[in-house]
Design a protein around this motif. Structure first.
Motif, PDB file in Angstrom:
ATOM      1  N   ILE A 250       0.842  -1.209  -0.115  1.00 56.19           N
ATOM      2  CA  ILE A 250      -0.044   0.118  -0.047  1.00 56.19           C
ATOM      3  C   ILE A 250       0.845   1.227   0.066  1.00 56.19           C
ATOM      4  CG2 ILE A 250      -1.801   1.199   1.264  1.00 56.19           C
ATOM      5  CD1 ILE A 250      -2.796  -1.366   2.394  1.00 56.19           C
ATOM      6  N   CYS A 251       1.769   1.219   0.863  1.00 51.37           N
ATOM      7  CA  CYS A 251       2.644   2.455   1.023  1.00 51.37           C
ATOM      8  C   CYS A 251       3.454   2.683  -0.452  1.00 51.37           C
ATOM      9  CB  CYS A 251       3.657   2.388   2.006  1.00 51.37           C
ATOM     10  SG  CYS A 251       2.985   2.364   3.717  1.00 51.37           S
ATOM     11  N   PHE A 252       3.971   1.498  -0.875  1.00 48.52           N
ATOM     12  CA  PHE A 252       4.777   1.572  -1.920  1.00 48.52           C
ATOM     13  C   PHE A 252       4.121   2.012  -3.367  1.00 48.52           C
ATOM     14  CE2 PHE A 252       6.379  -0.204  -6.021  1.00 48.52           C
ATOM     15  CZ  PHE A 252       7.544   0.235  -6.148  1.00 48.52           C
ATOM     16  N   ASP A 253       2.853   1.807  -3.337  1.00 52.65           N
ATOM     17  CA  ASP A 253       1.869   2.167  -4.399  1.00 52.65           C
ATOM     18  C   ASP A 253       1.693   3.819  -4.277  1.00 52.65           C
ATOM     19  OD1 ASP A 253       1.857  -0.208  -5.636  1.00 52.65           O
ATOM     20  OD2 ASP A 253      -0.239  -0.703  -4.570  1.00 52.65           O
ATOM     21  N   LYS A 254       1.379   4.203  -3.061  1.00 57.04           N
ATOM     22  CA  LYS A 254       1.278   5.529  -2.946  1.00 57.04           C
ATOM     23  C   LYS A 254       2.690   6.371  -3.427  1.00 57.04           C
ATOM     24  CE  LYS A 254      -2.057   5.099   0.788  1.00 57.04           C
ATOM     25  NZ  LYS A 254      -2.466   5.369   2.322  1.00 57.04           N
ATOM     26  N   VAL A 255       3.842   6.125  -2.954  1.00 60.21           N
ATOM     27  CA  VAL A 255       5.000   6.692  -3.076  1.00 60.21           C
ATOM     28  C   VAL A 255       5.405   6.710  -4.382  1.00 60.21           C
ATOM     29  CG1 VAL A 255       7.501   6.677  -2.723  1.00 60.21           C
ATOM     30  CG2 VAL A 255       5.869   6.247  -0.815  1.00 60.21           C
ATOM     31  N   GLN A 256       5.182   5.345  -5.292  1.00 56.85           N
ATOM     32  CA  GLN A 256       5.430   5.299  -6.645  1.00 56.85           C
ATOM     33  C   GLN A 256       4.456   6.066  -7.614  1.00 56.85           C
ATOM     34  OE1 GLN A 256       4.628   1.528  -8.297  1.00 56.85           O
ATOM     35  NE2 GLN A 256       6.036   1.743  -9.867  1.00 56.85           N
ATOM     36  N   THR A 257       3.031   6.242  -7.026  1.00 56.42           N
ATOM     37  CA  THR A 257       2.154   7.184  -7.805  1.00 56.42           C
ATOM     38  C   THR A 257       2.656   8.827  -7.567  1.00 56.42           C
ATOM     39  OG1 THR A 257       0.497   5.385  -7.353  1.00 56.42           O
ATOM     40  CG2 THR A 257      -0.018   7.830  -8.037  1.00 56.42           C
ATOM     41  N   ALA A 258       2.920   8.984  -6.658  1.00 53.93           N
ATOM     42  CA  ALA A 258       3.471  10.414  -6.464  1.00 53.93           C
ATOM     43  C   ALA A 258       4.656  10.742  -7.122  1.00 53.93           C
ATOM     44  CB  ALA A 258       3.738  10.585  -4.608  1.00 53.93           C
ATOM     45  N   LEU A 259       5.734   9.970  -7.024  1.00 53.08           N
ATOM     46  CA  LEU A 259       7.049  10.002  -7.730  1.00 53.08           C
ATOM     47  C   LEU A 259       6.819   9.974  -9.202  1.00 53.08           C
ATOM     48  CD1 LEU A 259       9.531   7.889  -5.845  1.00 53.08           C
ATOM     49  CD2 LEU A 259       9.603  10.203  -6.042  1.00 53.08           C
ATOM     50  N   GLU A 260       5.952   9.199  -9.941  1.00 51.95           N
ATOM     51  CA  GLU A 260       5.512   9.025 -11.224  1.00 51.95           C
ATOM     52  C   GLU A 260       4.925  10.624 -11.671  1.00 51.95           C
ATOM     53  OE1 GLU A 260       3.403   5.664 -11.900  1.00 51.95           O
ATOM     54  OE2 GLU A 260       4.961   4.357 -11.926  1.00 51.95           O
ATOM     55  N   ALA A 261       3.892  11.041 -10.603  1.00 49.98           N
ATOM     56  CA  ALA A 261       3.252  12.036 -11.202  1.00 49.98           C
ATOM     57  C   ALA A 261       4.234  13.526 -11.166  1.00 49.98           C
ATOM     58  CB  ALA A 261       2.115  12.452 -10.091  1.00 49.98           C
ATOM     59  N   HIS A 262       5.075  13.361 -10.143  1.00 49.08           N
ATOM     60  CA  HIS A 262       6.061  14.371 -10.049  1.00 49.08           C
ATOM     61  C   HIS A 262       6.970  14.592 -11.273  1.00 49.08           C
ATOM     62  CE1 HIS A 262       9.123  17.136  -8.514  1.00 49.08           C
ATOM     63  NE2 HIS A 262       8.435  17.561  -7.704  1.00 49.08           N
ATOM     64  N   LEU A 263       7.535  13.370 -11.684  1.00 54.23           N
ATOM     65  CA  LEU A 263       8.218  13.120 -13.117  1.00 54.23           C
ATOM     66  C   LEU A 263       7.317  13.756 -14.349  1.00 54.23           C
ATOM     67  CD1 LEU A 263       9.984   9.561 -12.549  1.00 54.23           C
ATOM     68  CD2 LEU A 263      11.115  11.813 -12.505  1.00 54.23           C
ATOM     69  N   GLU A 264       6.256  13.417 -14.341  1.00 55.14           N
ATOM     70  CA  GLU A 264       5.444  13.808 -15.697  1.00 55.14           C
ATOM     71  C   GLU A 264       5.295  15.203 -15.403  1.00 55.14           C
ATOM     72  OE1 GLU A 264       1.835  11.826 -15.185  1.00 55.14           O
ATOM     73  OE2 GLU A 264       2.656   9.897 -15.891  1.00 55.14           O
ATOM     74  N   GLN A 265       5.331  16.087 -14.166  1.00 55.14           N
ATOM     75  CA  GLN A 265       5.269  17.333 -14.277  1.00 55.14           C
ATOM     76  C   GLN A 265       6.644  18.107 -14.871  1.00 55.14           C
ATOM     77  OE1 GLN A 265       4.521  18.762 -10.092  1.00 55.14           O
ATOM     78  NE2 GLN A 265       2.726  17.618 -10.229  1.00 55.14           N
ATOM     79  N   GLY A 266       7.677  17.311 -15.088  1.00 56.58           N
ATOM     80  CA  GLY A 266       8.720  18.036 -15.588  1.00 56.58           C
ATOM     81  C   GLY A 266       9.813  18.740 -14.846  1.00 56.58           C
ATOM     82  N   GLY A 267      10.335  19.765 -15.116  1.00 53.60           N
ATOM     83  CA  GLY A 267      11.343  20.675 -14.443  1.00 53.60           C
ATOM     84  C   GLY A 267      12.613  20.715 -14.911  1.00 53.60           C
TER      85      GLY A 267
ATOM     86  N   ARG B 171      12.390   1.797  -5.718  1.00 52.66           N
ATOM     87  CA  ARG B 171      12.077   0.547  -6.397  1.00 52.66           C
ATOM     88  C   ARG B 171      13.018  -0.593  -5.800  1.00 52.66           C
ATOM     89  NH1 ARG B 171       7.808  -1.313  -8.944  1.00 52.66           N
ATOM     90  NH2 ARG B 171       9.315  -2.975  -9.651  1.00 52.66           N
ATOM     91  N   TYR B 172      14.178  -0.236  -5.598  1.00 48.86           N
ATOM     92  CA  TYR B 172      15.371  -1.075  -5.188  1.00 48.86           C
ATOM     93  C   TYR B 172      14.815  -1.592  -3.646  1.00 48.86           C
ATOM     94  CZ  TYR B 172      19.812  -2.754  -3.306  1.00 48.86           C
ATOM     95  OH  TYR B 172      20.843  -3.716  -2.813  1.00 48.86           O
ATOM     96  N   LEU B 173      14.444  -0.522  -2.698  1.00 46.36           N
ATOM     97  CA  LEU B 173      13.916  -0.857  -1.476  1.00 46.36           C
ATOM     98  C   LEU B 173      12.926  -1.728  -1.300  1.00 46.36           C
ATOM     99  CD1 LEU B 173      14.181  -0.262   1.750  1.00 46.36           C
ATOM    100  CD2 LEU B 173      12.586   1.756   1.376  1.00 46.36           C
ATOM    101  N   TRP B 174      12.030  -1.516  -2.223  1.00 46.69           N
ATOM    102  CA  TRP B 174      10.749  -2.462  -2.478  1.00 46.69           C
ATOM    103  C   TRP B 174      11.297  -3.746  -2.677  1.00 46.69           C
ATOM    104  CZ3 TRP B 174       6.372  -4.072  -0.602  1.00 46.69           C
ATOM    105  CH2 TRP B 174       5.796  -5.149  -1.313  1.00 46.69           C
ATOM    106  N   ASP B 175      12.074  -3.933  -3.672  1.00 49.52           N
ATOM    107  CA  ASP B 175      12.479  -5.496  -4.075  1.00 49.52           C
ATOM    108  C   ASP B 175      13.485  -6.016  -2.906  1.00 49.52           C
ATOM    109  OD1 ASP B 175      11.600  -5.231  -6.547  1.00 49.52           O
ATOM    110  OD2 ASP B 175      12.991  -4.254  -7.433  1.00 49.52           O
TER     111      ASP B 175
END
Length: 551
Positions: free
Chosen positions: A156-173, A189-193
């Motif tokens: 559950i926690c990994f899905d939340k963090v992964q979703t937030a990071l992917e959304a932040h990556l899509e925003q650019g910068g 990803r490495y921590l989860w594996d």
């Protein structure tokens, strides 16, 4: 102690002197009859009309009878004394046998006490082990319950963090922000594996199941480009990229430079400037599975090698060596470190859960790293083994060309001392000459060319020397990962200097072989050379079928 059967001998009895007694009674009757026959007739011992022979009444006959009786008495005394001696011997033998019985009894009592003590110790040991196993089972069940909860909440926690990071990556910068976000995403990803492997019931089975899924996606990619686009993630990865990822936190080079080396260099990647690590990475075919599993495997091997390498005296050549290559359908990787050798009985235990060779107080190992490594290798259906690297004696031929056209040839002998450390001397030295840690040659004119040839391999290393150049150090090219000698060249305008140093390479080397993705597809991951010696054993169950077919 073997059991002894004691035979108790019954002593002889002392017999009564019947012969001398009867002879005495007969002598008394004879003398009485010869002296006073009337008395014997009155007593009724002889008939009334009996008359003794005159010869029996003579004095000589009486003396002869007395002498005969004395001889009987002497014979009885001799016989009695001989029986007494035999009786004494029997008594002494009986005493010896009784003492042996007592000694045997004491030994049996001592053995009984000893075995009783051993039995008590064994009972105590078994009871302690049972308590440990019971406690271990309780801890294991408790750990499994915690692991299940961690996996559930971690997803559950990994899905939340992964979703937030992917959304932040899509925003650019800007580029730096995106690089930091990408690093954070990769680390997550490495921590989860890592958490996924740590909490699974069977690591090898878990990785094996994941490889089966990746193998199916890999087949789809090869069969159809449209199917490859539908695959949610890439099922294979280049091992060199994973190796550089594992090395990045340990090297002084920046991760950006390592990524540039991996992407821009189609040949071998050689890292030889780091003070702790030396790497020689050749391009290989891809591996199936999760790249983070390979990173975890290599990180454990590198940290283990780094720990034991630090236990040796510091030297610029005392570095951990990593090689990556491919032979047939297998990716081969070696990790070498100088340090103490592993005992033969410990080589079979170092991969067991909870076993650790780290005995330092501040660095007591948990016995998890090499266990994880072996389980990952099992999941890949690969091989892993360890060997001790030894120093070896050798001979080298050194040829030095000078600017004036002169040529100097030296033969170097490398020997080992009692501790196995190398030292060297000139081969033409007198017998008994002590060796040195290194040999030096100093010339009054510039050096133009140097050739060094090991007599074992005959591979000549030739180097043109610029008198105006800088100092240079050559390492053993026949053993690039684990060089066995170093040659320093110090050119000067009016001279030059050479220093040959044999290197102490005693240490430990881990070997890992993993089947590539292409070998799994072609079915070539099995080592046929390893099966060749077992061909007769494998064919033995089918010999009866051949006989049946021939009949």
């Amino acid at each position: 102690m073997t059991e002894q059967t004691l035979k108790v001998t019954r002593p002889r009895r002392v017999a009564f002197p019947w012969l001398s007694g009867l002879a005495g009674v007969g002598l008394a009757l004879y003398l009485l009859a010869a002296g006073d026959p009337a008395l014997l007739k009155e007593l009724g011992l002889i008939p009334a009309g009996y008359q003794m022979h005159p010869w029996l009444q003579t004095q000589e006959t009486k003396v002869a009878a007395l002498l005969l009786y004395c001889l009987i008495i002497l014979w009885e005394v001799f016989r009695h004394s001989r029986r007494l001696r035999a009786f004494d011997r029997d008594i002494e033998r009986l005493r010896t046998e009784v003492n042996q019985v007592w000694q045997s009894k004491k030994q049996l009592q001592l053995k009984a006490h000893t075995f009783a003590g051993h039995a008590d110790k064994l009972k105590l040991f078994i009871s302690e082990k049972l308590l440990e196993y019971i406690e271990y089972d309780e801890k294991f069940l408790h750990f499994k319950s915690i692991a299940a909860e961690v996996r559930h909440n971690g997803v559950i926690c990994f899905d939340k963090v992964q979703t937030a990071l992917e959304a932040h990556l899509e925003q650019g910068g800007d580029e730096d922000t995106r690089a930091r976000d990408q690093d954070a995403y990769t680390a997550m990803r490495y921590l989860w594996d890592l958490l996924d492997l740590s909490t699974t019931d069977n690591i090898a089975l878990h990785i094996g199941n994941h490889l089966c899924e990746c193998e199916e996606h890999y087949y789809q990619q090869l069969l159809s480009e449209e199917a490859s686009e539908a695959v949610p993630h890439r099922p294979d990865y280049p091992p060199r990229r994973a190796t550089l990822r594992a090395l990045a936190p340990l090297l002084q080079d920046s991760p950006t430079r390592l990524e540039t080396l991996d992407s821009s260099n189609d040949g071998a990647v050689i890292l030889d400037e780091d003070p702790q690590f030396r790497a020689h990475l050749n391009p290989t075919d891809t591996l199936l599975g999760n790249e983070n599993h390979f990173v975890l495997l290599l990180e454990n091997l590198l940290k283990n090698a780094q720990f034991f390498a630090r236990k040796k005296a510091k030297s610029r050549y005392n570095r951990v060596a990593l090689t990556l290559g491919q032979q047939r359908g297998r990716v081969e990787m070696t990790v070498y470190n100088r340090g103490p050798h592993i005992e033969p009985e410990a080589m079979e235990q170092i991969f067991q859960l909870g076993y650790s060779t780290r005995r330092a107080k501040e660095h007591h190992g948990k016995g998890l790293g090499l266990f994880f490594v072996q389980e990952i290798v099992k999941g890949y259906e690969g091989r892993i083994w360890v060997e001790n690297v030894e120093n070896r004696a050798a001979y080298y031929s050194l040829r030095i060309a000078l600017a004036s056209g002169g040529l100097t040839t030296e033969v170097i002998e490398v020997m080992l001392d009692e501790q196995g450390h190398p030292y060297c001397r000139r081969a033409d030295s007198e017998p008994g000459t002590s060796g040195e840690p290194s040999l030096e040659w100093d010339f009054d004119e510039p050096i133009t060319r140097v050739e060094l040839t090991p007599t074992a391999s005959q591979n000549t290393l030739a180097l043109e020397v610029d008198p105006k150049g800088e100092k240079e150090t050559l390492l053993d090219p026949d053993h690039a990962a684990i060089p066995r000698w170093a040659l320093k060249i110090q050119p000067r305008r009016k001279g030059g200097k050479l220093i040959f140093t044999p290197l102490d390479v005693a240490g430990v080397c881990f070997h890992v072989q993993l089947p590539t993705a292409a070998s799994r597809l072609d079915g070539e991951e099995e080592d046929l050379d390893a099966l060749a010696p077992r061909e007769e054993e494998l064919n033995r169950p089918f010999e009866g079928l051949e006989d049946y077919r021939g009949s």
